[in-house]
Design a protein around this motif. Sequence first.
Motif, PDB file in Angstrom:
ATOM      1  N   LEU A  63       0.829  -1.205   0.000  1.00  0.00           N
ATOM      2  CA  LEU A  63       0.000   0.000   0.000  1.00  0.00           C
ATOM      3  C   LEU A  63       0.863   1.255   0.000  1.00  0.00           C
ATOM      4  O   LEU A  63       0.561   2.231  -0.684  1.00  0.00           O
ATOM      5  CB  LEU A  63      -0.948   0.001   1.197  1.00  0.00           C
ATOM      6  CG  LEU A  63      -2.179  -0.884   1.081  1.00  0.00           C
ATOM      7  CD1 LEU A  63      -2.895  -0.975   2.412  1.00  0.00           C
ATOM      8  CD2 LEU A  63      -3.102  -0.363   0.005  1.00  0.00           C
ATOM      9  N   ILE A  64       1.945   1.234   0.762  1.00  0.00           N
ATOM     10  CA  ILE A  64       2.851   2.384   0.784  1.00  0.00           C
ATOM     11  C   ILE A  64       3.542   2.531  -0.572  1.00  0.00           C
ATOM     12  O   ILE A  64       3.703   3.643  -1.087  1.00  0.00           O
ATOM     13  CB  ILE A  64       3.863   2.240   1.940  1.00  0.00           C
ATOM     14  CG1 ILE A  64       3.127   2.375   3.278  1.00  0.00           C
ATOM     15  CG2 ILE A  64       4.976   3.274   1.833  1.00  0.00           C
ATOM     16  CD1 ILE A  64       3.975   2.063   4.486  1.00  0.00           C
ATOM     17  N   LEU A  65       3.932   1.421  -1.185  1.00  0.00           N
ATOM     18  CA  LEU A  65       4.538   1.458  -2.518  1.00  0.00           C
ATOM     19  C   LEU A  65       3.546   1.956  -3.568  1.00  0.00           C
ATOM     20  O   LEU A  65       3.906   2.741  -4.453  1.00  0.00           O
ATOM     21  CB  LEU A  65       5.060   0.077  -2.897  1.00  0.00           C
ATOM     22  CG  LEU A  65       5.736  -0.044  -4.253  1.00  0.00           C
ATOM     23  CD1 LEU A  65       7.055   0.727  -4.234  1.00  0.00           C
ATOM     24  CD2 LEU A  65       5.972  -1.488  -4.596  1.00  0.00           C
ATOM     25  N   ALA A  66       2.297   1.526  -3.467  1.00  0.00           N
ATOM     26  CA  ALA A  66       1.270   1.987  -4.405  1.00  0.00           C
ATOM     27  C   ALA A  66       1.036   3.485  -4.254  1.00  0.00           C
ATOM     28  O   ALA A  66       0.809   4.189  -5.243  1.00  0.00           O
ATOM     29  CB  ALA A  66      -0.033   1.227  -4.180  1.00  0.00           C
ATOM     30  N   THR A  67       1.110   3.990  -3.036  1.00  0.00           N
ATOM     31  CA  THR A  67       0.966   5.430  -2.818  1.00  0.00           C
ATOM     32  C   THR A  67       2.117   6.187  -3.479  1.00  0.00           C
ATOM     33  O   THR A  67       1.891   7.192  -4.162  1.00  0.00           O
ATOM     34  CB  THR A  67       0.946   5.740  -1.313  1.00  0.00           C
ATOM     35  OG1 THR A  67      -0.144   5.055  -0.715  1.00  0.00           O
ATOM     36  CG2 THR A  67       0.816   7.216  -1.058  1.00  0.00           C
ATOM     37  N   ALA A  68       3.328   5.707  -3.286  1.00  0.00           N
ATOM     38  CA  ALA A  68       4.492   6.394  -3.856  1.00  0.00           C
ATOM     39  C   ALA A  68       4.457   6.397  -5.380  1.00  0.00           C
ATOM     40  O   ALA A  68       4.713   7.431  -6.009  1.00  0.00           O
ATOM     41  CB  ALA A  68       5.774   5.735  -3.353  1.00  0.00           C
ATOM     42  N   THR A  69       4.122   5.265  -5.984  1.00  0.00           N
ATOM     43  CA  THR A  69       4.090   5.223  -7.441  1.00  0.00           C
ATOM     44  C   THR A  69       2.908   6.011  -8.011  1.00  0.00           C
ATOM     45  O   THR A  69       3.020   6.613  -9.066  1.00  0.00           O
ATOM     46  CB  THR A  69       4.036   3.776  -7.959  1.00  0.00           C
ATOM     47  OG1 THR A  69       2.911   3.109  -7.384  1.00  0.00           O
ATOM     48  CG2 THR A  69       5.310   3.034  -7.631  1.00  0.00           C
ATOM     49  N   GLY A  70       1.790   6.027  -7.305  1.00  0.00           N
ATOM     50  CA  GLY A  70       0.638   6.799  -7.764  1.00  0.00           C
ATOM     51  C   GLY A  70       0.896   8.294  -7.723  1.00  0.00           C
ATOM     52  O   GLY A  70       0.542   9.025  -8.656  1.00  0.00           O
ATOM     53  N   VAL A  71       1.534   8.763  -6.653  1.00  0.00           N
ATOM     54  CA  VAL A  71       1.863  10.189  -6.562  1.00  0.00           C
ATOM     55  C   VAL A  71       2.921  10.549  -7.598  1.00  0.00           C
ATOM     56  O   VAL A  71       2.879  11.629  -8.192  1.00  0.00           O
ATOM     57  CB  VAL A  71       2.318  10.542  -5.129  1.00  0.00           C
ATOM     58  CG1 VAL A  71       2.902  11.932  -5.052  1.00  0.00           C
ATOM     59  CG2 VAL A  71       1.140  10.423  -4.167  1.00  0.00           C
ATOM     60  N   THR A  85      -4.642   5.542   0.926  1.00  0.00           N
ATOM     61  CA  THR A  85      -3.881   4.295   0.925  1.00  0.00           C
ATOM     62  C   THR A  85      -2.663   4.369   1.843  1.00  0.00           C
ATOM     63  O   THR A  85      -2.286   3.373   2.450  1.00  0.00           O
ATOM     64  CB  THR A  85      -3.450   3.910  -0.503  1.00  0.00           C
ATOM     65  OG1 THR A  85      -2.719   4.982  -1.083  1.00  0.00           O
ATOM     66  CG2 THR A  85      -4.635   3.575  -1.360  1.00  0.00           C
ATOM     67  N   LEU A  86      -2.071   5.555   1.969  1.00  0.00           N
ATOM     68  CA  LEU A  86      -0.934   5.701   2.879  1.00  0.00           C
ATOM     69  C   LEU A  86      -1.369   5.526   4.328  1.00  0.00           C
ATOM     70  O   LEU A  86      -0.683   4.848   5.110  1.00  0.00           O
ATOM     71  CB  LEU A  86      -0.277   7.066   2.681  1.00  0.00           C
ATOM     72  CG  LEU A  86       0.987   7.328   3.496  1.00  0.00           C
ATOM     73  CD1 LEU A  86       2.095   6.381   3.059  1.00  0.00           C
ATOM     74  CD2 LEU A  86       1.428   8.760   3.346  1.00  0.00           C
ATOM     75  N   ILE A  87      -2.496   6.096   4.702  1.00  0.00           N
ATOM     76  CA  ILE A  87      -3.002   5.923   6.063  1.00  0.00           C
ATOM     77  C   ILE A  87      -3.312   4.460   6.343  1.00  0.00           C
ATOM     78  O   ILE A  87      -2.984   3.929   7.408  1.00  0.00           O
ATOM     79  CB  ILE A  87      -4.245   6.810   6.277  1.00  0.00           C
ATOM     80  CG1 ILE A  87      -3.841   8.281   6.331  1.00  0.00           C
ATOM     81  CG2 ILE A  87      -4.993   6.425   7.549  1.00  0.00           C
ATOM     82  CD1 ILE A  87      -5.002   9.238   6.331  1.00  0.00           C
ATOM     83  N   ALA A  88      -3.917   3.777   5.382  1.00  0.00           N
ATOM     84  CA  ALA A  88      -4.226   2.355   5.559  1.00  0.00           C
ATOM     85  C   ALA A  88      -2.945   1.523   5.668  1.00  0.00           C
ATOM     86  O   ALA A  88      -2.865   0.603   6.484  1.00  0.00           O
ATOM     87  CB  ALA A  88      -5.080   1.854   4.408  1.00  0.00           C
ATOM     88  N   GLY A  89      -1.934   1.846   4.861  1.00  0.00           N
ATOM     89  CA  GLY A  89      -0.678   1.091   4.913  1.00  0.00           C
ATOM     90  C   GLY A  89       0.076   1.297   6.211  1.00  0.00           C
ATOM     91  O   GLY A  89       0.570   0.343   6.817  1.00  0.00           O
ATOM     92  N   ILE A  90       0.147   2.533   6.685  1.00  0.00           N
ATOM     93  CA  ILE A  90       0.856   2.809   7.937  1.00  0.00           C
ATOM     94  C   ILE A  90       0.115   2.197   9.115  1.00  0.00           C
ATOM     95  O   ILE A  90       0.725   1.631  10.028  1.00  0.00           O
ATOM     96  CB  ILE A  90       1.057   4.328   8.109  1.00  0.00           C
ATOM     97  CG1 ILE A  90       2.075   4.827   7.089  1.00  0.00           C
ATOM     98  CG2 ILE A  90       1.512   4.670   9.515  1.00  0.00           C
ATOM     99  CD1 ILE A  90       2.231   6.319   7.052  1.00  0.00           C
ATOM    100  N   ASN A  91      -1.204   2.280   9.096  1.00  0.00           N
ATOM    101  CA  ASN A  91      -1.989   1.693  10.179  1.00  0.00           C
ATOM    102  C   ASN A  91      -1.860   0.171  10.185  1.00  0.00           C
ATOM    103  O   ASN A  91      -1.813  -0.446  11.247  1.00  0.00           O
ATOM    104  CB  ASN A  91      -3.451   2.105  10.043  1.00  0.00           C
ATOM    105  CG  ASN A  91      -4.259   1.751  11.259  1.00  0.00           C
ATOM    106  OD1 ASN A  91      -3.730   1.405  12.300  1.00  0.00           O
ATOM    107  ND2 ASN A  91      -5.564   1.831  11.116  1.00  0.00           N
ATOM    108  N   THR A  92      -1.797  -0.435   9.033  1.00  0.00           N
ATOM    109  CA  THR A  92      -1.637  -1.887   8.954  1.00  0.00           C
ATOM    110  C   THR A  92      -0.278  -2.320   9.489  1.00  0.00           C
ATOM    111  O   THR A  92      -0.173  -3.312  10.213  1.00  0.00           O
ATOM    112  CB  THR A  92      -1.795  -2.359   7.507  1.00  0.00           C
ATOM    113  OG1 THR A  92      -3.079  -1.951   7.036  1.00  0.00           O
ATOM    114  CG2 THR A  92      -1.674  -3.850   7.391  1.00  0.00           C
TER     115      THR A  92
END
Length: 105
Positions: A63-71, A85-92
């Motif tokens: 999820l963190i990788l998907a956020t970085a590539t999407g931005v 997605t970043l909030i969901a990835g960090i919380n997970t």
Amino acid sequence: MKNVALIGGIIGLLFSIIAQLFAVIDDSYTFGNIGFLGMISGITAIVCSLILNKRPLLAGWLLILATATGVYALAGLYLIPGTMTLIAGINTLGRRNENGTSRRT
């Protein structure tokens, strides 16, 4: 957090498709050439939201990788789904069990 990641992935996929369509109409391929990377990021976030409970460590990092590539792909257009997605990835990744250990199953 599963729903936040799923909604963020769906919105990211829709924003990427819309950016791709405007790039074709407008003849400016700044978002067009790299818009497919945004689509892949949205699809990755959707898949990660589905495996979030089974493999939380893998899903969190993806999820963190998907956020970085999407931005990277869509810049300002991906800020809302990227934040979700970043909030969901960090919380997970930060989730703990009752005994204080991180959840790595």
